[in-house]
Design an enzyme around this catalytic site. Structure first.
Site, PDB file in Angstrom:
ATOM      1  CE  LYS A   1     -26.268  -0.116 -29.798  1.00  0.00           C
ATOM      2  NZ  LYS A   1     -26.159   0.284 -31.192  1.00  0.00           N
TER       3      LYS A   1
ATOM      4  CE1 TYR B   1     -22.691  -0.849 -34.816  1.00  0.00           C
ATOM      5  CE2 TYR B   1     -21.728   1.079 -33.769  1.00  0.00           C
ATOM      6  CZ  TYR B   1     -22.373   0.081 -33.127  1.00  0.00           C
ATOM      7  OH  TYR B   1     -23.489  -0.137 -32.345  1.00  0.00           O
TER       8      TYR B   1
ATOM      9  CG  ASN C   1     -30.490   0.196 -30.964  1.00  0.00           C
ATOM     10  OD1 ASN C   1     -29.360   0.241 -30.274  1.00  0.00           O
ATOM     11  ND2 ASN C   1     -30.429  -0.326 -32.288  1.00  0.00           N
TER      12      ASN C   1
ATOM     13  CD  GLU D   1     -18.969  -6.922 -33.023  1.00  0.00           C
ATOM     14  OE1 GLU D   1     -19.178  -6.458 -34.275  1.00  0.00           O
ATOM     15  OE2 GLU D   1     -19.519  -7.220 -32.504  1.00  0.00           O
TER      16      GLU D   1
ATOM     17  CG  HIS E   1     -23.036  -3.895 -30.500  1.00  0.00           C
ATOM     18  ND1 HIS E   1     -23.442  -4.166 -32.151  1.00  0.00           N
ATOM     19  CD2 HIS E   1     -22.311  -5.502 -30.630  1.00  0.00           C
ATOM     20  CE1 HIS E   1     -22.425  -5.347 -32.793  1.00  0.00           C
ATOM     21  NE2 HIS E   1     -21.698  -4.967 -31.576  1.00  0.00           N
TER      22      HIS E   1
HETATM   23  N1  UDP Z   1     -29.318   1.731 -36.454  1.00  0.00           N
HETATM   24  C1  UDP Z   1     -29.973   3.751 -36.966  1.00  0.00           C
HETATM   25  N2  UDP Z   1     -30.717   3.635 -37.654  1.00  0.00           N
HETATM   26  C2  UDP Z   1     -30.625   2.275 -39.114  1.00  0.00           C
HETATM   27  C3  UDP Z   1     -30.655   0.794 -38.816  1.00  0.00           C
HETATM   28  C4  UDP Z   1     -29.663   0.660 -37.650  1.00  0.00           C
HETATM   29  O1  UDP Z   1     -29.465   3.790 -36.159  1.00  0.00           O
HETATM   30  O2  UDP Z   1     -32.115   2.570 -39.518  1.00  0.00           O
HETATM   31  C5  UDP Z   1     -28.170   1.204 -35.848  1.00  0.00           C
HETATM   32  C6  UDP Z   1     -28.505   0.729 -34.586  1.00  0.00           C
HETATM   33  O3  UDP Z   1     -28.099   1.798 -33.562  1.00  0.00           O
HETATM   34  C7  UDP Z   1     -28.201  -0.117 -34.735  1.00  0.00           C
HETATM   35  C8  UDP Z   1     -27.039   0.387 -35.600  1.00  0.00           C
HETATM   36  O4  UDP Z   1     -26.894   0.699 -36.395  1.00  0.00           O
HETATM   37  O5  UDP Z   1     -28.411  -1.008 -33.307  1.00  0.00           O
HETATM   38  C9  UDP Z   1     -26.744  -1.397 -36.122  1.00  0.00           C
HETATM   39  O6  UDP Z   1     -27.692  -2.179 -36.854  1.00  0.00           O
HETATM   40  P1  UDP Z   1     -27.135  -3.427 -37.353  1.00  0.00           P
HETATM   41  O7  UDP Z   1     -28.761  -2.994 -38.687  1.00  0.00           O
HETATM   42  O8  UDP Z   1     -26.581  -4.112 -37.672  1.00  0.00           O
HETATM   43  O9  UDP Z   1     -28.321  -3.670 -35.721  1.00  0.00           O
HETATM   44  P2  UDP Z   1     -28.021  -4.856 -34.718  1.00  0.00           P
HETATM   45  O10 UDP Z   1     -27.635  -6.045 -34.886  1.00  0.00           O
HETATM   46  O11 UDP Z   1     -27.799  -3.082 -33.676  1.00  0.00           O
HETATM   47  O12 UDP Z   1     -29.665  -5.189 -34.299  1.00  0.00           O
END
Ligand code: UDP
Length: 141
Positions: A11, A51, A114, A128, A117
């Site tokens: 990211k 997303y 974070n 994807e 992805h």
């Molecule tokens: N995200 C966020 N706030 C939250 C939860 C998720 O900004 O409270 C963002 C974060 O960047 C995350 C992405 O949304 O990686 C997708 O969320 P998911 O639950 O699918 O997490 P991941 O699969 O990336 O661990």
């Protein structure tokens, strides 16, 4: 265990920190092979589409703004159990909860910035990957 492919995105926060190489090392030493890669600066509509499952979530707009804030590095990873293996290497969504030694624990600043992805299931991985790479640009062996 099956050989799988998964989509990984480094990211904008991690690209800006200049840690693409360090993250690639985690993939390689974790048993995953990089079989396709490209750097992309996503448009707003690209990020919204990518997303789309999160459209109703309160963090959606911030997530889209973050994902278009700079270039991202997108890759296809291949290996045994690649989807779970990559998720294990990434660590929990919230870097504060991520296990020591995971990519997010070591390179991410917050739950929204974070670092990486990774696809979460076989079907999403296929969709994807198709979104970013025509078959022609994937180099499996
Ligand atoms: N995200 C966020 N706030 C939250 C939860 C998720 O900004 O409270 C963002 C974060 O960047 C995350 C992405 O949304 O990686 C997708 O969320 P998911 O639950 O699918 O997490 P991941 O699969 O990336 O661990």
């Amino acid at each position: 265990m099956a050989i799988e492919r998964t989509l990984s995105i480094i990211k904008p926060d991690a690209v800006a920190k200049n840690v693409i190489g360090q993250i690639y090392s985690r993939f390689e030493s974790g048993g995953l092979k990089i079989i396709a890669a490209r750097m992309v600066h996503l448009s707003q509509s690209d990020a919204e589409q990518f997303y789309a499952v999160h459209r109703e979530r309160p963090f959606f707009n911030d997530l889209v703004s973050f994902m278009i804030s700079g270039p991202v590095m997108v890759q296809v990873l291949e290996g045994e159990d690649a989807i779970k293996r990559n998720r294990d290497l990434m660590g929990a969504t919230d870097p504060k909860k991520a296990e020591k030694g995971t990519i997010r624990a070591d390179f991410a600043d917050s739950i929204d910035a974070n670092a990486v992805h990774g696809s979460d299931a076989l079907e999403t991985a296929m969709a994807e990957i198709a979104c970013f790479f025509p078959t022609l640009n994937i180099y499996s062996r």
